[in-house]
Design an enzyme around this catalytic site. Structure first.
Site, PDB file in Angstrom:
ATOM      1  N   CYS A   1     -25.417 -52.289  27.519  1.00 45.80           N
ATOM      2  CA  CYS A   1     -25.535 -53.302  28.581  1.00 45.80           C
ATOM      3  C   CYS A   1     -26.674 -52.907  29.517  1.00 45.80           C
ATOM      4  CB  CYS A   1     -24.210 -53.415  29.325  1.00 45.80           C
ATOM      5  SG  CYS A   1     -24.057 -54.879  30.353  1.00 45.80           S
TER       6      CYS A   1
ATOM      7  N   CYS B   1     -25.982 -57.319  23.240  1.00 48.48           N
ATOM      8  CA  CYS B   1     -24.602 -57.789  23.258  1.00 48.48           C
ATOM      9  C   CYS B   1     -23.942 -57.701  21.887  1.00 48.48           C
ATOM     10  CB  CYS B   1     -24.550 -59.214  23.791  1.00 48.48           C
ATOM     11  SG  CYS B   1     -25.222 -59.369  25.457  1.00 48.48           S
TER      12      CYS B   1
ATOM     13  N   CYS C   1     -16.686 -61.176  27.404  1.00 45.63           N
ATOM     14  CA  CYS C   1     -17.714 -61.168  28.451  1.00 45.63           C
ATOM     15  C   CYS C   1     -18.177 -62.591  28.763  1.00 45.63           C
ATOM     16  CB  CYS C   1     -18.901 -60.321  28.004  1.00 45.63           C
ATOM     17  SG  CYS C   1     -20.235 -60.272  29.221  1.00 45.63           S
TER      18      CYS C   1
ATOM     19  N   CYS D   1     -21.961 -54.681  21.729  1.00 47.66           N
ATOM     20  CA  CYS D   1     -21.078 -54.400  22.865  1.00 47.66           C
ATOM     21  C   CYS D   1     -19.608 -54.530  22.492  1.00 47.66           C
ATOM     22  CB  CYS D   1     -21.403 -55.358  24.016  1.00 47.66           C
ATOM     23  SG  CYS D   1     -20.354 -55.071  25.458  1.00 47.66           S
TER      24      CYS D   1
ATOM     25  N   GLU E   1     -22.311 -34.875  38.750  1.00 47.01           N
ATOM     26  CA  GLU E   1     -22.159 -36.166  39.422  1.00 47.01           C
ATOM     27  C   GLU E   1     -23.028 -36.267  40.664  1.00 47.01           C
ATOM     28  OE1 GLU E   1     -20.745 -38.914  38.492  1.00 47.01           O
ATOM     29  OE2 GLU E   1     -20.084 -38.003  36.631  1.00 47.01           O
TER      30      GLU E   1
END
Length: 336
Positions: free
Chosen positions: A192, A199, A208, A202, A39
């Site tokens: 995305c 899309c 959305c 998605c 991270e």
DNA sequence: GACTCGTGGAA
DNA sequence: TTTCCAAGAGT
């Protein structure tokens, strides 16, 4: 509202189980430590860039025990070329705190995690959700993009982050938190995407608010990046290089670079070389455009200099044990 | 709240 | 080619 958020999160974690990027190196042998290192490396840094650095790092320091006695220099050395070197210094500082205050057990609560240098709200959320399977939200660039599009939040507004954190918190489920967190990042990174989101693939396109809309490119007000000239003198002899540890609070802090001419007085610490030549090139930092001039001096043998700047003649084979900025490393590897 | 902090992928 | 910006945090 409850049902809608459930649909959002369950769509995400179901999608992850089919289409997630499970082959990434930090998604194998997951520990709090490995999630932490990955991270930190991934902050503002693309996955593809991080992979070789992560693998090298984990090979040398596979767990908390292995890194507990490491020097800051060793950690900076593994960061050479990755950028944002404060992150490496923060890893050193954090593992010292974990050793001293947590009996070398990696913390597992939000408050403890964000108390460590380099770990903010989002990184703490990632560690808690991925390593400890606790329900905490994250807000990295991926999540920010997915949620801001899904709920049509204008990210150019000043306080949009507050709203996005609220939404991220709202969508974060209690179950399947691991799959959800990984999943929403993967949706942001693959489906995305910034310029051409797909899309049709998605999992949350049904709800959305901007699905299948044209992505309009917003031109930010272009302000000139400041330029700065810096002058180095690189002395070398018999495969040894005279390098100095930067102690300024500016960029490349704690990294090793050639002698830097301050330009105030003409330093005469370098004697007459056998050979000399010069390299000039530009190097872009995030906030500065550097114009770098390096004079390269070759000497018959290393010599002592009188200065209170920390310095060392470093053998070519030992350079890998020191933290160097990318362009300096490049010059030594390829042009000397 | 605006800056600082690296480097390179992607188009 | 230039431009944007990436698994952000610290000050």
């Amino acid at each position: 509202m409850e049902a809608a958020t459930n649909i959002f999160s369950s769509s995400i974690y179901s999608w992850y189980e089919k289409h997630g990027r499970k082959d990434l190196p930090w998604r194998k042998n997951i520990t709090p430590y490995s999630v932490w290192i990955s991270e930190i490396m991934l902050q503002q840094t693309q996955v593809k860039t991080v992979i070789p650095f992560y693998e090298r790092f984990m090979k040398k320091f596979p767990d908390l025990n292995a890194i507990s006695d490491a020097s800051e220099e060793e950690i900076l050395a593994l960061w050479t070329g990755l950028g944002f070197y404060r992150r490496a210094k923060n890893i050193f500082a954090a593992k010292e705190i974990v050793k001293k205050n947590f009996d070398n057990n990696f913390p597992s609560t939000f408050d403890e995690l964000v108390s460590l240098p380099g770990i903010g709200k989002s990184t703490a959320g990632a560690i808690l959700s991925i390593a400890y399977k606790k329900s905490f939200p994250i807000l990295d660039a991926n999540v920010k993009r997915v949620i801001s599009r899904h709920d049509k939040v204008d990210v150019s507004e000043k306080k949009s982050d507050n709203k996005l954190w609220q939404l991220s918190d709202l969508y974060t489920p209690n179950k399947k938190i691991f799959e959800y967190t990984q999943g929403i990042m993967d949706v942001g990174a693959t489906v995305c995407s910034i310029k051409k989101p797909t899309c049709i693939e998605c999992p949350v396109s049904k709800t959305c608010k901007t699905a299948f809309e044209e992505i309009k490119v917003i031109r930010k007000s272009k302000k000139e990046k400041p330029q700065r000239e810096i002058f180095f003198k690189l002395a070398h002899s018999n495969n040894k290089f005279l390098l100095f540890k930067k102690n300024s609070k500016s960029f490349w802090e704690s990294l090793w670079v050639p002698y830097e001419d301050e330009g105030i007085k003409n330093d005469k610490i370098f004697k007459k070389p056998l050979k000399r030549n010069q390299q000039k090139f530009n190097h872009a930092l995030s906030h500065l455009d550097l114009m770098i001039t390096i004079e390269i001096f070759e000497y018959k043998k290393p010599f002592k200099i009188s200065t209170n700047r920390e310095h060392q003649w470093i053998c070519r084979d030992e350079i890998k044990n020191y933290g160097l900025p990318k362009p300096i490393k490049h010059i030594i590897d390829n042009h000397v």
